[in-house]
Scaffold this motif. Structure first.
Motif, short mmCIF file in Angstrom:
data_model
loop_
_atom_site.label_atom_id
_atom_site.label_comp_id
_atom_site.label_asym_id
_atom_site.label_seq_id
_atom_site.Cartn_x
_atom_site.Cartn_y
_atom_site.Cartn_z
N VAL A 1 -47.30 42.01 -48.36
CA VAL A 1 -47.83 40.86 -48.37
C VAL A 1 -49.38 40.94 -49.37
O VAL A 1 -49.59 39.87 -50.33
CB VAL A 1 -48.19 40.23 -46.91
N GLY A 2 -50.01 41.75 -49.06
CA GLY A 2 -51.29 41.87 -49.97
C GLY A 2 -51.10 42.14 -51.34
O GLY A 2 -51.61 41.41 -52.21
N ILE A 3 -50.12 42.98 -51.57
CA ILE A 3 -49.66 43.37 -53.24
C ILE A 3 -49.08 42.04 -53.70
O ILE A 3 -49.29 41.64 -54.74
CB ILE A 3 -48.63 44.45 -53.20
N SER A 4 -48.47 41.33 -52.90
CA SER A 4 -47.53 40.07 -53.40
C SER A 4 -48.33 38.64 -53.53
O SER A 4 -47.99 37.90 -54.38
CB SER A 4 -46.36 39.85 -52.76
N MET A 5 -49.29 38.49 -52.77
CA MET A 5 -50.08 37.24 -52.63
C MET A 5 -51.21 37.01 -53.73
O MET A 5 -52.09 38.08 -53.98
CB MET A 5 -50.62 36.92 -51.03
N PRO A 6 -50.94 36.00 -54.71
CA PRO A 6 -52.20 35.89 -55.43
C PRO A 6 -53.32 35.37 -54.81
O PRO A 6 -53.59 34.61 -53.80
CB PRO A 6 -51.68 34.56 -56.39
N SER A 7 -54.40 35.94 -55.60
CA SER A 7 -55.94 35.92 -54.83
C SER A 7 -56.31 34.54 -54.68
O SER A 7 -57.08 33.97 -53.88
CB SER A 7 -56.99 36.68 -55.67
N GLU B 1 -55.78 44.45 -53.46
CA GLU B 1 -55.95 46.06 -53.81
C GLU B 1 -55.92 46.80 -52.45
O GLU B 1 -55.24 48.00 -52.41
CB GLU B 1 -57.37 46.21 -54.38
N SER B 2 -56.00 46.09 -51.29
CA SER B 2 -55.88 46.82 -50.01
C SER B 2 -54.28 47.17 -49.67
O SER B 2 -54.16 48.14 -49.15
CB SER B 2 -56.57 46.08 -48.88
N GLY B 3 -53.63 46.35 -50.12
CA GLY B 3 -52.26 46.66 -50.11
C GLY B 3 -51.78 47.93 -50.75
O GLY B 3 -51.28 48.80 -50.19
N LEU B 4 -52.24 48.19 -51.85
CA LEU B 4 -52.06 49.22 -52.64
C LEU B 4 -52.70 50.35 -52.12
O LEU B 4 -52.02 51.46 -51.67
CB LEU B 4 -52.44 49.23 -53.97
N MET B 5 -53.92 50.49 -51.55
CA MET B 5 -54.47 51.44 -50.80
C MET B 5 -53.99 51.93 -49.32
O MET B 5 -54.03 53.00 -49.14
CB MET B 5 -56.00 50.91 -50.56
#
Lengths: 297, 525
Positions: free
Chosen positions: A138-144, A192-196
Motif C-alpha cells: 500500500v505504501g509503495i502504491s499510494m500517491p503522496s 519510502e517506508s514501503g520500500l524500506m
C-alpha cells in the motif's frame, strides 16, 4: 586531490554555460509575459508594452542573456519582480521547509519501516508477515497527495488533532514546527517506508539464515539480543543504503506534498514562478539544481 | 568520536537551514492560532499590491480601501462617495472638478497627506492608465491651495468620479515621496497608504500580514458603511491573507478553522458549507461571462460571421454547464447589471440566447462562410468555469455544422496568445465585474484583446463620456446596446454569474462586493 578539484571545476564551466543558455532560451521562448501577469487581466496592451520596455524584456534576447549571465558571474542571481526580493534570499527562504520536511519524513519512515521489517522477518510466512507485506505494498502504491488528503480529512477535519495546512519554522518552537510537519511527513515518508520495510525484511531473512545466527541460537542467546545485536547490525548495510538513497527521492517528492499542505518550499516556488512566468526565479532554481547535479555527478 | 562530531555538525547545519524558512517573530504566520487574527484566503496568489497598476481582484482584496484609499470611493450601488475629500464641486459642463481634501489625514509613515501628494498620485494615475487619460483628455490635477485640488479639462467628463470610484486601475493616494522613488518598472515598491490597515509583512508565496493603523481617523458616521465606502472601524488588530494555491487545502483550512473566509472557490463546494451552521455563505451578482470575438484577424473580424455564431448560442445551457445550478446564474441580455438602473436596458434582447442552429447556418452562409474552417475558441485551463462553457459552445456550434476547435492553455500562455497572437484564434471566454459607465467596459476598448475598433461603437462611447448629464448618456447607451446585439456583435454576453463568500460563523460584519470587504469585520464575543 587539489588537481582533481581544479579539473572538476574547470570541466564544470562549459557545462554550466551550456545549461544557462538552455535554461534562458527555454524560459524566454515559452509563451507568457511577466509584464501581463504583473499588471493583471485588465491591463491594456499599451500599459503592458510600457512595462515590458521598462523591465528590459523588449531588448534582444542575447542582450538579456548576457545581462543575466553577467549578474550570475558576479554572484547576483537577479531579483524577482513578483516577490520584490533578491534571488539569493528567496532561495534561502525556500530551502528550509523542504529540507525539514524531508528529514522528518525520512526519520518517520525509518522508525516505522525497520521494526515492521524485523517483525515480518521474524514471523516469516505467518499472519504478521502478510499484514506487513500488504502495508508495504500500500505504501509503495499510494500517491503522496492522496494519502495527504486522506490524512487531512481524518486528523484535521474529523478529529481536529493536527492543522490542515501551513508551515511554522523551528524558530517559533519545536512543538509547533513538528505539529505542522507531522501530516506532510507521514504523507511523504509512507511511500519510502514501503520500500524500506521490504528491504529490511529481505536483509534480515538473509542474515537470519546464516550459520553464525544458528550458532548464537545454539549458544542460547536471547531472542532480543539475537535480533538487535547479531542480526540487525549485519542487515543494516543495505537498509542504511536504501535510507540514504531515499533522501533524494523524498526531497523530489516534497514538491507535491508542499502543494497539498501549502508548505512554502522550493517546489511550490517553482510551480508558482512557472505559472506567473517569473523568469529570474525559474532560471535561478534550474541553475541551482544543475550546479548541484553537476557537482555531485 | 570523529563520526559523532560529523553527525552533530551535519544535523546543526540542516536545522539551521530549516530555521531559515520563516520569520523569527511570533504570531505572524498564517497559522497563528488562538489569537484574534482574521485569516482570509485570496483566490490566487499575488504580491504586487500597487493596485493602480495591478488590476487583479486579489490585489484589490488585500489593499483597496484597507491599505490604500482614494479621493472618491463607491457605495453598494457603485455611486461615487467622498473618501479622502469632504466633497467636490463640478461646473455645469463637467469640465472642472474641485476636490476639498479631508484635513489631518495621515499616511502610514506618519506624514500628513497634502495637496502635493494628491496631485502627484492622481497625475500618476492619469499618466499610467489609458482609460483615465481618455476620460480626462490628458488633463492633469493641480493644487489650488493646501486643502484643495482641481482638474480642468478641455472636454466634458460627467463620469470622472464614477471612473475614480470603481475602475480596476485604482487612483490610490500615496505619499509623493513614494512616487518619486519609483524605479524602472513604474510600480510602487513601498505600499504606504492612508487606510485603516497598514502593511506589516509580505512573506513571499506564504502570506501578507496587515496590522491596524493606530493613527487612522475614520470618516462618516459610525455604523454607516456601504459597498466600499463609509466609516471604517477596523476592530480586528491583525489581518492575514494566506496565499494558498490548492483549493482542497483552502476547503480543509476553512473546515478546521485555519482560515476565516474566502471567495472564489468552485461551485461544487457550495453545498458543503451552505447547510452548515458553522459557516455563513453570502452570494452576490459578481461577473458577466462573455465570449469576446477577435475582431482584428480571422473569421470573427467579419460582423456578419459574428451574428451567425451568436444565433447558434444557447446561454442557458452554457451557464448551466459551467455552474451546475440555476442558483448560480441569471440570464441577462443587458451589458450593464440590473442594479445599475440608469444604464440597464433590454435593448436588443431578441438577439440574446437565440439557440437557433438553422438561423445560424443561414446567416453564416450569407456571410460567405464555407463551414470547413474551424472556429478557434481560446480558453484558459486554469478556470474550470470558462473551460466548461467553452465545451458547451463547441457542442452548440458543431450542432449548427460549424467545426470548432478548443485552444486550451495555462493562464500565462492564454494571456500571451490572447494579447499578442490574434491570428491564432477567433474568440476567447472571460468575465467582467460591474462597471459604473459603459465606456469603462474593457471589452469595448480598442486597446485590449478583442480590439473593438468599430467606428460607431467608439463614437457612441466617446459621446457617452462627453455627455454632460446622465440621461443623455443613458439614451446613447440604449441605442448602442441595440446596435451591439443586432449588428456588430463585438462580444456575446452569456448572463450574470453569482459568486459566493464563505466565512466562519464567528466572523461578523464582513462585506461582499466583488471581493471580501473586511475593514469592519469583527469576531463574535
Amino acid at each position: 586531490m587539489k588537481k582533481y578539484i581544479i579539473k572538476r571545476l574547470l570541466t564544470l564551466i562549459p557545462v554550466l554555460i551550456l545549461v544557462s543558455l538552455v535554461i534562458f532560451m527555454l524560459v524566454h521562448l515559452t509563451p507568457g509575459d511577466p509584464a501581463a501577469m504583473l499588471l493583471g487581466d485588465q491591463a491594456k496592451d499599451a500599459e503592458i508594452a510600457a512595462l515590458r520596455e521598462k523591465m528590459g524584456f523588449n531588448d534582444p534576447l542575447p542582450v538579456q542573456y548576457f545581462r543575466w549571465l553577467g549578474g550570475v558571474l558576479r554572484g547576483d542571481l537577479g531579483e524577482s519582480v513578483f516577490i520584490n526580493d533578491s534571488m539569493s534570499h528567496i532561495l534561502l527562504e525556500h530551502m528550509g521547509p523542504p529540507l525539514a520536511l524531508t528529514c522528518f519524513a525520512l526519520v518517520l519512515a525509518a522508525l516505522f519501516a525497520v521494526p515492521l521489517g524485523i517483525l515480518a522477518a521474524k514471523s516469516r510466512g505467518r499472519l504478521p508477515d502478510s499484514i506487513v507485506s500488504v502495508t508495504s505494498m500500500v505504501g509503495i502504491s499510494m500517491p503522496s497527495f492522496l494519502l495527504g488528503l486522506l490524512l487531512i480529512l481524518l486528523f484535521a477535519v474529523k478529529l481536529k488533532w493536527l492543522p490542515a495546512s501551513g508551515y511554522v519554522p523551528i524558530s517559533q518552537g519545536w512543538g509547533k514546527h513538528l505539529k505542522y510537519l507531522t501530516m506532510p511527513a507521514i504523507a511523504l515518508g509512507f511511500i519510502e517506508s514501503g520500500l524500506m520495510i521490504r528491504m529490511t525484511r529481505s536483509a534480515m531473512l538473509e542474515v537470519l539464515d546464516s550459520d553464525y545466527i544458528r550458532a548464537a541460537r545454539a549458544k542460547g542467546v536471547s531472542l532480543f539480543t539475537l535480533f538487535t545485536k547479531h542480526a540487525l547490525r549485519n542487515a543494516l548495510i543495505p537498509i542504511v543504503t536504501v535510507i540514504g538513497q531515499s533522501f533524494m527521492v523524498l526531497l523530489a517528492g516534497a514538491t507535491v506534498v508542499e502543494t497539498v499542505f501549502n508548505i512554502p518550499g522550493l517546489g511550490q516556488l517553482t510551480v508558482n514562478s512557472v505559472l506567473r512566468r517569473d523568469y529570474e526565479v525559474i532560471q535561478a532554481i534550474v541553475l541551482l539544481i544543475s550546479v548541484t547535479m553537476c557537482s555531485s555527478a | 568520536m570523529k563520526r559523532c562530531i560529523a553527525i552533530v555538525l551535519a544535523l546543526i547545519m540542516a536545522f539551521s537551514l530549516c530555521a531559515c524558512g520563516g520569520s523569527s517573530e511570533k504570531n505572524d504566520t498564517p497559522a497563528a492560532e488562538a489569537s484574534r487574527v482574521l485569516h482570509l484566503v485570496p483566490a490566487n496568489v499575488t504580491t504586487n499590491l500597487d493596485i493602480m497598476s495591478n488590476t487583479s481582484d486579489e490585489a484589490s482584496l488585500v489593499a483597496s480601501g484597507s491599505i490604500f484609499e482614494q479621493l472618491v470611493s463607491a457605495d453598494a450601488d457603485y455611486k461615487p462617495v467622498p473618501e479622502l475629500c469632504t466633497g467636490w464641486d463640478v461646473n455645469d459642463d463637467s469640465t472642472e472638478y474641485v476636490y476639498h481634501l479631508r484635513e489631518g489625514v495621515k499616511f502610514h509613515n506618519g506624514e500628513t497627506m497634502t495637496a502635493e501628494d494628491v496631485v502627484a498620485s492622481m497625475n500618476r494615475w492619469i499618466d499610467g492608465v489609458e482609460t483615465a487619460a481618455n476620460f480626462t483628455g490628458g488633463a492633469h490635477f493641480e493644487k489650488v491651495d493646501d486643502a484643495t485640488v482641481r482638474i480642468v479639462m478641455e472636454q466634458p467628463c460627467a463620469y470622472l468620479n464614477n471612473l475614480m470610484a470603481s475602475y480596476a486601475n485604482r487612483p490610490i493616494i500615496v505619499p509623493k515621496s513614494c512616487i518619486d522613488s519609483i524605479g524602472d518598472t513604474g510600480l510602487l515598491t513601498e505600499f504606504i497608504g492612508t487606510g485603516p490597515y497598514k502593511l506589516a509583512e509580505i512573506k513571499e508565496d506564504q502570506y501578507i500580514r496587515l496590522e491596524k493603523n493606530p493613527d487612522y481617523v475614520p470618516y462618516g458616521t459610525p455604523g454607516d458603511f456601504s459597498g466600499w465606502a463609509g466609516y471604517k472601524s477596523a476592530p480586528i488588530e491583525t489581518v492575514v491573507f494566506d496565499l494558498v494555491g490548492d483549493e482542497s487545502t483552502i476547503i480543509s483550512g476553512l473546515q478546521t478553522g485555519l482560515y476565516n473566509a474566502c471567495s472564489g472557490i468552485g461551485y461544487d463546494s457550495f453545498e458543503l458549507f451552505a447547510d452548515n451552521d458553522d459557516f455563513d455563505v453570502t452570494t452576490s451578482d459578481a461577473e458577466m461571462p462573455m465570449m469576446i470575438f477577435n475582431k482584428k484577424a480571422g473569421l470573427a473580424s467579419d460582423a456578419a460571421f459574428r451574428r451567425g455564431i451568436n444565433a447558434a448560442l444557447n446561454s442557458d445551457e452554457m451557464l448551466y454547464g459551467a455552474y451546475g445550478s440555476r442558483d448560480f446564474y441569471t440570464l441577462c441580455s443587458s451589458y450593464m447589471f440590473p442594479s445599475q438602473e440608469l444604464w440597464y436596458t433590454e435593448a436588443g434582447s431578441e438577439f440574446y440566447n437565440q439557440a437557433d442552429a438553422a438561423k445560424a447556418k443561414e446567416l453564416l452562409t450569407e456571410a460567405g462562410y464555407d463551414f470547413t474552417e474551424p472556429f478557434k475558441l481560446l480558453v484558459a485551463s486554469d478556470s474550470a468555469d470558462f473551460y466548461n462553457m467553452a465545451v458547451v459552445v463547441k457542442a452548440q456550434l458543431e450542432a449548427a455544422g460549424i467545426p470548432c476547435e478548443l485552444m486550451t492553455y495555462d493562464w500565462s500562455t492564454f494571456v500571451e496568445i490572447r494579447n499578442n497572437e490574434p491570428e491564432k484564434y477567433n474568440a476567447f471566454i472571460t468575465s467582467f465585474s460591474p462597471k459604473t459607465v459603459p465606456s469603462m467596459n474593457l471589452y469595448l476598448s480598442t486597446g485590449w484583446a478583442g480590439w473593438c475598433t468599430d467606428e460607431r461603437i467608439q463614437n457612441d462611447l466617446t459621446a457617452i463620456n462627453l455627455s454632460t448629464n446622465s440621461e443623455e448618456g443613458a439614451a446613447i447607451w440604449e441605442t448602442l446596446q441595440e446596435y451591439m446585439w443586432s449588428e456588430n456583435v463585438p462580444v456575446v454576453n452569456f448572463g450574470i454569474q453569482k459568486s459566493f463568500m464563505i466565512n466562519t460563523a464567528d466572523v461578523e460584519n464582513l462585506g461582499y462586493m466583488e471581493r471580501i470587504v473586511y475593514v469592519n469585520a469583527s469576531f463574535a464575543e
